[in-house]
Design an enzyme around this catalytic site. Structure first.
Site, PDB file in Angstrom:
ATOM      1  N   ASN A  12       0.867  -1.180   0.000  1.00 16.84           N
ATOM      2  CA  ASN A  12       0.000   0.000   0.000  1.00 16.84           C
ATOM      3  C   ASN A  12       0.904   1.230   0.000  1.00 16.84           C
ATOM      4  O   ASN A  12       1.528   1.539   1.012  1.00 16.84           O
ATOM      5  CB  ASN A  12      -0.888  -0.022   1.259  1.00 16.84           C
ATOM      6  CG  ASN A  12      -1.703   1.249   1.423  1.00 16.84           C
ATOM      7  OD1 ASN A  12      -1.860   2.023   0.468  1.00 16.84           O
ATOM      8  ND2 ASN A  12      -2.219   1.473   2.621  1.00 16.84           N
ATOM      9  N   LYS A  14       0.052   4.231  -0.157  1.00 14.58           N
ATOM     10  CA  LYS A  14      -0.611   5.409   0.446  1.00 14.58           C
ATOM     11  C   LYS A  14      -0.438   6.610  -0.485  1.00 14.58           C
ATOM     12  O   LYS A  14      -0.431   6.431  -1.697  1.00 14.58           O
ATOM     13  CB  LYS A  14      -0.068   5.667   1.850  1.00 14.58           C
ATOM     14  CG  LYS A  14      -0.001   4.393   2.699  1.00 14.58           C
ATOM     15  CD  LYS A  14       0.208   4.652   4.148  1.00 14.58           C
ATOM     16  CE  LYS A  14       0.464   3.344   4.873  1.00 14.58           C
ATOM     17  NZ  LYS A  14       0.167   3.387   6.276  1.00 14.58           N
ATOM     18  N   HIS A  99      -9.759   0.960   5.103  1.00 15.87           N
ATOM     19  CA  HIS A  99      -8.432   1.115   5.706  1.00 15.87           C
ATOM     20  C   HIS A  99      -8.540   2.054   6.916  1.00 15.87           C
ATOM     21  O   HIS A  99      -9.313   3.009   6.896  1.00 15.87           O
ATOM     22  CB  HIS A  99      -7.440   1.678   4.679  1.00 15.87           C
ATOM     23  CG  HIS A  99      -6.021   1.637   5.153  1.00 15.87           C
ATOM     24  ND1 HIS A  99      -5.514   2.575   6.014  1.00 15.87           N
ATOM     25  CD2 HIS A  99      -5.021   0.755   4.916  1.00 15.87           C
ATOM     26  CE1 HIS A  99      -4.249   2.270   6.277  1.00 15.87           C
ATOM     27  NE2 HIS A  99      -3.920   1.176   5.623  1.00 15.87           N
ATOM     28  N   GLU A 101      -6.791   4.396   7.984  1.00 15.31           N
ATOM     29  CA  GLU A 101      -6.562   5.829   7.732  1.00 15.31           C
ATOM     30  C   GLU A 101      -7.794   6.479   7.104  1.00 15.31           C
ATOM     31  O   GLU A 101      -8.067   7.657   7.326  1.00 15.31           O
ATOM     32  CB  GLU A 101      -5.304   6.010   6.862  1.00 15.31           C
ATOM     33  CG  GLU A 101      -4.047   5.727   7.685  1.00 15.31           C
ATOM     34  CD  GLU A 101      -2.839   5.274   6.883  1.00 15.31           C
ATOM     35  OE1 GLU A 101      -2.833   5.393   5.647  1.00 15.31           O
ATOM     36  OE2 GLU A 101      -1.882   4.777   7.521  1.00 15.31           O
ATOM     37  N   GLU A 172      -5.527  -5.367  10.523  1.00  9.14           N
ATOM     38  CA  GLU A 172      -4.521  -4.331  10.724  1.00  9.14           C
ATOM     39  C   GLU A 172      -4.780  -3.629  12.053  1.00  9.14           C
ATOM     40  O   GLU A 172      -5.579  -2.678  12.109  1.00  9.14           O
ATOM     41  CB  GLU A 172      -4.594  -3.309   9.594  1.00  9.14           C
ATOM     42  CG  GLU A 172      -4.330  -3.897   8.224  1.00  9.14           C
ATOM     43  CD  GLU A 172      -3.721  -2.868   7.292  1.00  9.14           C
ATOM     44  OE1 GLU A 172      -2.629  -3.120   6.787  1.00  9.14           O
ATOM     45  OE2 GLU A 172      -4.326  -1.805   7.099  1.00  9.14           O
ATOM     46  N   GLY A 178       2.196   1.943  10.724  1.00 12.52           N
ATOM     47  CA  GLY A 178       3.126   3.064  10.572  1.00 12.52           C
ATOM     48  C   GLY A 178       3.811   3.451  11.867  1.00 12.52           C
ATOM     49  O   GLY A 178       4.443   4.509  11.943  1.00 12.52           O
ATOM     50  N   SER A 218       3.261  -2.459  10.201  1.00 13.11           N
ATOM     51  CA  SER A 218       4.727  -2.414  10.329  1.00 13.11           C
ATOM     52  C   SER A 218       5.414  -3.724   9.944  1.00 13.11           C
ATOM     53  O   SER A 218       6.407  -4.111  10.561  1.00 13.11           O
ATOM     54  CB  SER A 218       5.118  -1.983  11.753  1.00 13.11           C
ATOM     55  OG  SER A 218       4.624  -0.679  12.016  1.00 13.11           O
ATOM     56  N   GLY A 239       2.613  -1.418   4.239  1.00 19.14           N
ATOM     57  CA  GLY A 239       2.606   0.014   3.926  1.00 19.14           C
ATOM     58  C   GLY A 239       4.008   0.510   3.608  1.00 19.14           C
ATOM     59  O   GLY A 239       4.522   0.311   2.514  1.00 19.14           O
ATOM     60  N   GLY A 240       4.643   1.136   4.597  1.00 22.75           N
ATOM     61  CA  GLY A 240       5.942   1.787   4.409  1.00 22.75           C
ATOM     62  C   GLY A 240       6.965   0.965   3.639  1.00 22.75           C
ATOM     63  O   GLY A 240       7.610   1.471   2.708  1.00 22.75           O
TER      64      GLY A 240
HETATM   65  C1  PEP Z   1      -0.938  -0.126   5.820  1.00 24.57           C
HETATM   66  O1  PEP Z   1      -0.880   0.954   5.276  1.00 24.57           O
HETATM   67  O2  PEP Z   1      -1.901  -0.860   5.585  1.00 24.57           O
HETATM   68  C2  PEP Z   1       0.132  -0.536   6.744  1.00 24.57           C
HETATM   69  C3  PEP Z   1       0.038  -1.707   7.333  1.00 24.57           C
HETATM   70  O3  PEP Z   1       1.169   0.336   6.927  1.00 24.57           O
HETATM   71  P1  PEP Z   1       2.617   0.030   7.597  1.00 24.57           P
HETATM   72  O4  PEP Z   1       3.112  -1.271   7.019  1.00 24.57           O
HETATM   73  O5  PEP Z   1       3.474   1.189   7.208  1.00 24.57           O
HETATM   74  O6  PEP Z   1       2.393  -0.087   9.066  1.00 24.57           O
END
Ligand code: PEP
Length: 256
Positions: A12, A14, A99, A101, A172, A178, A218, A239-240
């Site tokens: 993802n 983002k 999600h 966010e 999640e 994040g 993460s 994500g990251g």
């Molecule tokens: C996400 O955006 O769904 C996510 C899990 O982000 P991160 O891996 O950065 O925690």
């Protein structure tokens, strides 16, 4: 019985990268992942709307291409919205819905996520429905009922499909997104088992056997192997680390 669900790793991005940067990133990422794969693993990227058409040529036949949201409406006077049909026409294979966010910053509810799942499925797209508890809900020990409610509300609509290529769930925990904090492999597997049990009780054995449940929060190249080893963990939503070529490739390659 052996688990027949094909593992799935989704990135993802983002709201990161300009379209051309995204194209260059995909151009390097796709061969890096493909070169290391000794067996086919389903994987894909959820990218900003502006990148979809550009990236469709880079990912076609190699990776799944996804959006990070879609409208609850099929079409019409909804300024700023993007419909599931538009996503399908832009080369999308899937979209994220619910999600954390979007729940946190845009007030998205589980009921709306359910409408989005239906819109996506009407267009033949796979819906990836994200659920998870906040830190407060985890600490109060309330997380099971929070997640059950999100499932109940998001998956209540008539006509929703629960096949392997139609619906994916992502657990999640909000406190792990994040933040650099991850659920332990045991915590993740416990919630995944709970979600699978909910599917069995409420949607029957086919749904419980077919719907893949991804862990997100993460995930990185060092913890992916352990997190993915849980019996009920069918993959990851990243994500990251999905913006880092080597790290994301290593996460995909850590699928056993
Ligand atoms: C996400 O955006 O769904 C996510 C899990 O982000 P991160 O891996 O950065 O925690």
């Amino acid at each position: 019985m052996m688990n027949q669900r094909p593992p799935l790793i989704l990135g993802n991005w983002k709201m990161n990268t300009l379209p051309e940067e995204g194209r260059l990133l995909a151009r390097q990422l796709v061969p890096t992942v493909m070169d290391g794969l000794h067996r086919p693993v389903e994987w894909g990227l959820a990218v900003p709307m502006t990148h979809l058409a550009l990236l469709a040529t880079e990912t076609k036949g190699k990776a799944l291409l996804g959006a990070q949201d879609c409208s609850v409406h099929p079409h019409g006077a909804y300024t700023g919205e993007v419909s599931a049909a538009m996503l399908a026409a832009s080369g999308c294979d899937f979209a994220l819905v619910g999600h954390s966010e979007r729940r946190q910053y845009h007030g998205e509810t589980s009921l709306q996520a359910g409408q989005k799942i239906l819109r996506l499925q009407e267009q033949g797209l796979m819906a990836v429905y994200c659920v998870g508890e906040s830190l407060e809900q985890r600490q109060s020990g309330n997380y099971a009922s929070v997640i059950q409610n999100q499932l109940q509300e998001g998956l209540m609509l008539e006509g929703l499909s629960l096949g392997v290529s139609e619906l994916v769930l992502a657990y999640e925990p909000v406190w792990a997104i994040g933040t650099g904090l991850t659920a332990s492999p045991e915590q993740a597997n416990e919630v995944h088992a709970l979600i699978r049990h909910w599917l069995l009780q409420n949607r029957g054995s086919n749904a419980a056997e077919q719907v893949r449940i991804l862990y997100g929060g993460s995930v990185n190249a060092s913890n992916a192997g352990d997190l993915l080893s849980g019996e009920h963990v069918d993959g990851a939503l990243v994500g990251g680390a999905s913006l880092q070529i080597r790290a994301f490739a290593d996460i995909v390659l850590s699928v056993r």
